[in-house]
Design a protein around this motif. Structure first.
Motif, PDB file in Angstrom:
ATOM      1  N   LEU A  69       0.824  -1.209   0.000  1.00 43.38           N
ATOM      2  CA  LEU A  69       0.000   0.000   0.000  1.00 43.38           C
ATOM      3  C   LEU A  69       0.857   1.257   0.000  1.00 43.38           C
ATOM      4  N   PHE A  70       2.038   1.185   0.607  1.00 39.68           N
ATOM      5  CA  PHE A  70       2.923   2.342   0.659  1.00 39.68           C
ATOM      6  C   PHE A  70       3.501   2.702  -0.721  1.00 39.68           C
ATOM      7  N   VAL A  71       3.527   1.722  -1.630  1.00 39.45           N
ATOM      8  CA  VAL A  71       4.027   1.992  -2.979  1.00 39.45           C
ATOM      9  C   VAL A  71       2.888   2.224  -3.960  1.00 39.45           C
ATOM     10  N   GLY A  72       1.663   2.263  -3.468  1.00 36.72           N
ATOM     11  CA  GLY A  72       0.517   2.536  -4.323  1.00 36.72           C
ATOM     12  C   GLY A  72      -0.035   1.327  -5.039  1.00 36.72           C
ATOM     13  N   LEU A  73       0.244   0.141  -4.556  1.00 37.30           N
ATOM     14  CA  LEU A  73      -0.272  -1.092  -5.151  1.00 37.30           C
ATOM     15  C   LEU A  73      -1.351  -1.682  -4.253  1.00 37.30           C
ATOM     16  N   PRO A  74      -2.187  -2.587  -4.787  1.00 33.97           N
ATOM     17  CA  PRO A  74      -3.216  -3.219  -3.947  1.00 33.97           C
ATOM     18  C   PRO A  74      -2.612  -4.037  -2.804  1.00 33.97           C
ATOM     19  N   TYR A  75      -3.422  -4.231  -1.765  1.00 30.73           N
ATOM     20  CA  TYR A  75      -3.024  -4.995  -0.584  1.00 30.73           C
ATOM     21  C   TYR A  75      -2.562  -6.397  -0.991  1.00 30.73           C
TER      22      TYR A  75
END
Length: 117
Positions: A69-75
């Motif tokens: 989530l910190f890199v902007g990807l889904p969980y």
């Protein structure tokens, strides 16, 4: 048996194995020790409470999912750090599952065995 479970844990994403099956085999080894000695003997060898081991495992698994989530990807999207070693968040997830299963199942087995004694 416990060394073999580490082998299964580390090869889990490239071949059959992983945190769940490795943990079940570890529980079998620890339960054999419990039946050979006593539940208190196994509790002393675990060093931490089974509940604490399970909670750390759940936290590690959740953390491995939150990292994406910190890199902007889904969980639970797998992140890989190939610069260091072929290491990624799926291995962290498996380690968390490994600890959660060992803690949860051993906690139940120890409690039932202590109640029967």
């Amino acid at each position: 048996m416990l060394v073999f479970t580490l082998y299964l844990l580390l090869r889990g994403h490239n071949a059959p194995g992983g945190g769940f099956i490795g943990a079940l085999i570890a529980v079998i080894g620890l339960s054999l020790l419990m039946f050979a000695e006593s539940p208190s003997y196994v509790r002393e060898r675990l060093y931490y409470s089974p509940f604490g081991i399970a909670m750390v495992g759940i936290a590690v698994s959740a953390l491995s999912g939150v990292m994406s989530l910190f890199v902007g990807l889904p969980y639970l999207t797998g992140l890989w750090w190939k610069e260091v070693v072929p290491l990624g968040t799926p291995l962290l997830f498996d380690v968390g599952i490994y600890l959660a299963i060992i803690g949860g199942v051993m906690g139940m087995l120890l409690k039932v065995n202590e109640e029967l004694d």
